[in-house]
Design an enzyme around this catalytic site. Structure first.
Site, PDB file in Angstrom:
ATOM      1  N   HIS A  56       2.567   8.817   1.209  1.00 34.21           N
ATOM      2  CA  HIS A  56       1.591   8.920   0.279  1.00 34.21           C
ATOM      3  C   HIS A  56       1.680   9.722  -0.749  1.00 34.21           C
ATOM      4  O   HIS A  56       2.299  10.935  -0.481  1.00 34.21           O
ATOM      5  CB  HIS A  56       0.413   9.307   1.109  1.00 34.21           C
ATOM      6  CG  HIS A  56       0.006   8.548   2.416  1.00 34.21           C
ATOM      7  ND1 HIS A  56      -0.971   7.411   2.355  1.00 34.21           N
ATOM      8  CD2 HIS A  56       0.517   8.548   3.625  1.00 34.21           C
ATOM      9  CE1 HIS A  56      -1.018   6.876   3.571  1.00 34.21           C
ATOM     10  NE2 HIS A  56      -0.163   7.474   4.336  1.00 34.21           N
ATOM     11  N   HIS A  93       4.549  10.684   6.842  1.00 38.20           N
ATOM     12  CA  HIS A  93       4.051  10.328   8.165  1.00 38.20           C
ATOM     13  C   HIS A  93       5.012   9.834   8.939  1.00 38.20           C
ATOM     14  O   HIS A  93       5.478   8.880   8.701  1.00 38.20           O
ATOM     15  CB  HIS A  93       2.634   9.632   8.122  1.00 38.20           C
ATOM     16  CG  HIS A  93       1.515  10.353   7.123  1.00 38.20           C
ATOM     17  ND1 HIS A  93       0.526   9.773   6.919  1.00 38.20           N
ATOM     18  CD2 HIS A  93       1.238  11.556   7.142  1.00 38.20           C
ATOM     19  CE1 HIS A  93      -0.316  10.428   6.362  1.00 38.20           C
ATOM     20  NE2 HIS A  93       0.041  11.736   6.660  1.00 38.20           N
ATOM     21  N   HIS A 106       0.746  -1.364  -0.033  1.00 36.56           N
ATOM     22  CA  HIS A 106       0.000   0.025   0.233  1.00 36.56           C
ATOM     23  C   HIS A 106       0.789   1.184  -0.009  1.00 36.56           C
ATOM     24  O   HIS A 106       0.382   2.354  -0.405  1.00 36.56           O
ATOM     25  CB  HIS A 106      -0.961   0.078   1.170  1.00 36.56           C
ATOM     26  CG  HIS A 106      -2.116  -1.145   1.215  1.00 36.56           C
ATOM     27  ND1 HIS A 106      -2.968  -1.208   0.540  1.00 36.56           N
ATOM     28  CD2 HIS A 106      -1.812  -2.256   2.062  1.00 36.56           C
ATOM     29  CE1 HIS A 106      -3.519  -2.367   0.802  1.00 36.56           C
ATOM     30  NE2 HIS A 106      -2.906  -2.976   1.797  1.00 36.56           N
ATOM     31  N   THR A 148      -4.955   6.748   8.662  1.00 39.41           N
ATOM     32  CA  THR A 148      -5.438   6.993   7.329  1.00 39.41           C
ATOM     33  C   THR A 148      -5.752   5.746   6.531  1.00 39.41           C
ATOM     34  O   THR A 148      -6.150   5.823   5.343  1.00 39.41           O
ATOM     35  CB  THR A 148      -4.882   8.170   6.526  1.00 39.41           C
ATOM     36  OG1 THR A 148      -3.423   7.631   6.467  1.00 39.41           O
ATOM     37  CG2 THR A 148      -5.028   9.435   7.447  1.00 39.41           C
ATOM     38  N   THR A 149      -5.578   4.546   6.938  1.00 36.72           N
ATOM     39  CA  THR A 149      -5.797   3.292   6.368  1.00 36.72           C
ATOM     40  C   THR A 149      -6.601   2.474   7.461  1.00 36.72           C
ATOM     41  O   THR A 149      -6.357   2.623   8.630  1.00 36.72           O
ATOM     42  CB  THR A 149      -4.478   2.417   6.253  1.00 36.72           C
ATOM     43  OG1 THR A 149      -3.526   2.454   7.252  1.00 36.72           O
ATOM     44  CG2 THR A 149      -3.808   3.516   4.884  1.00 36.72           C
ATOM     45  N   HIS A 189       6.179   6.363   6.663  1.00 37.79           N
ATOM     46  CA  HIS A 189       5.620   5.929   5.253  1.00 37.79           C
ATOM     47  C   HIS A 189       5.197   7.117   4.731  1.00 37.79           C
ATOM     48  O   HIS A 189       5.213   8.380   5.093  1.00 37.79           O
ATOM     49  CB  HIS A 189       4.606   4.815   5.617  1.00 37.79           C
ATOM     50  CG  HIS A 189       3.408   5.538   6.332  1.00 37.79           C
ATOM     51  ND1 HIS A 189       3.222   5.304   7.652  1.00 37.79           N
ATOM     52  CD2 HIS A 189       2.189   6.186   5.833  1.00 37.79           C
ATOM     53  CE1 HIS A 189       2.236   6.048   7.885  1.00 37.79           C
ATOM     54  NE2 HIS A 189       1.554   6.326   6.915  1.00 37.79           N
ATOM     55  N   GLU A 225      -2.483  13.272   1.307  1.00 37.79           N
ATOM     56  CA  GLU A 225      -3.849  13.048   2.105  1.00 37.79           C
ATOM     57  C   GLU A 225      -4.389  14.239   2.668  1.00 37.79           C
ATOM     58  O   GLU A 225      -5.536  14.464   2.099  1.00 37.79           O
ATOM     59  CB  GLU A 225      -3.590  12.109   3.091  1.00 37.79           C
ATOM     60  CG  GLU A 225      -2.890  10.798   2.742  1.00 37.79           C
ATOM     61  CD  GLU A 225      -3.225   9.562   3.431  1.00 37.79           C
ATOM     62  OE1 GLU A 225      -4.132   8.593   2.786  1.00 37.79           O
ATOM     63  OE2 GLU A 225      -2.891   9.339   4.564  1.00 37.79           O
TER      64      GLU A 225
END
Length: 307
Positions: A119, A142, A90, A225-226, A117, A129
């Site tokens: 995004h 993040h 992901h 957020t996941t 990680h 995000e």
């Protein structure tokens, strides 16, 4: 009778194509890949339908200045470590030794770093995000922390303030950011899901703006957020972005999801605030404005004095 067949077939087709099974980003969804897209994440985990979800759009004119949001103290952020970078299917994730901690910044206690990680969008396009006044940046970092006395993230997530995430935006730069070479170079080795490799020595400090540029930020309470979207996160979003060249940003889009398709659009859409208040730090901008005001007054007084 025949008139009923076509609608029934279409309804059946729509059911197949509305997603099932594991969660995924919108960019992953096809009828060949049945998965729960972000607006169906509550099918993967009911927490994702909560009232305090992340990310959000920060409307700066609606933020409230909070005098408690003082400067952060970053301990051992300069510490060099050799982490492992992984394509987890992901995103890209790097585990961090629990030596680096944050305190101050209006946090209730000190928090230790666990992992970071990212995004991103598609080839350097919009991909953050969180958004600021509707602006979506190309990428978002993040850095995930948990309260200092916890030993694992799962336990920390059972505490409503157990996790603190520092969010940083990226902006396009005309030149490459050499501090990111260890990460960008490692991406070639982790293109497929579950691919992992050792990073060259790095520090958290080299990945983010200098400490004097981390005084202006936004704060709110939210969630992961996941999935499972656990609402146990104190969010801090720093205003000053990190520069990366377009080639560096594009390198992330060369990674693959577990189905072999390009790993792009790895962001959850913004969620409703549902009455939450977003606060802002006192910050450097306010201080600079005050200094300018003092200088202006001093000049005016000087001009008004008789010769």
């Amino acid at each position: 009778m025949q008139q009923l067949i076509l609608p029934a077939v279409l309804a059946s087709f729509w059911t197949i194509c509305t997603g099932a099974g594991d969660w995924c980003y919108q960019s992953q969804f096809t009828c060949d890949n049945e998965c729960n897209v972000p607006d169906k994440w509550n099918h993967a985990n009911s927490n994702c339908a909560g009232k305090h979800q992340s990310p959000i759009n920060v409307v700066t004119r609606k933020t409230l200045k909070d005098e408690r949001l003082t400067n952060f103290q970053f301990d051992n952020y300069q510490q060099i470590f050799r982490g492992t970078i992984k394509n987890n299917g992901h995103s890209v994730q790097v585990g961090v030794p629990h030596l680096s901690t944050i305190s101050g910044g209006g946090l209730p206690t000190s928090y230790k770093a666990v992992q970071f990680h990212l995004h991103w969008g598609n080839n350097g396009g919009p991909g953050s995000e969180h958004t600021i006044d509707g602006e979506q940046y190309p990428m978002e970092l993040h850095i995930v922390h948990m309260k200092h006395h916890y030993t694992d993230l799962t336990t920390a997530l059972s505490d409503p303030e157990g996790v603190a995430v520092l969010g940083f935006f990226y902006e396009r730069s005309n030149s490459g950011n050499r501090k990111y070479d260890p990460i960008i170079n490692a991406l070639q080795s982790i293109k497929t899901t579950n691919g992992n490799t050792s990073l060259l020595p790095i520090s958290l400090a080299q990945l983010i703006p200098s400490e004097q540029n981390l005084t202006t930020y936004y704060r709110y309470k939210g969630s992961l957020t996941t999935p499972g979207c656990t609402e146990a996160v104190i969010w801090t979003l720093f205003e000053n972005p990190i520069p990366l060249s377009i080639d560096q940003l594009k390198a992330f889009s060369e990674l693959k999801f577990n189905d072999g398709k390009p790993m792009v659009g790895t962001f959850r859409p913004v969620q409703p605030l549902n009455g939450r208040q977003v606060s802002r730090s006192v910050g450097a901008v306010i201080l600079a404005s005050s200094a300018l005001l003092v200088a202006t007054i001093a000049t005016a007084l000087g001009l008004s004095q008789p010769n």
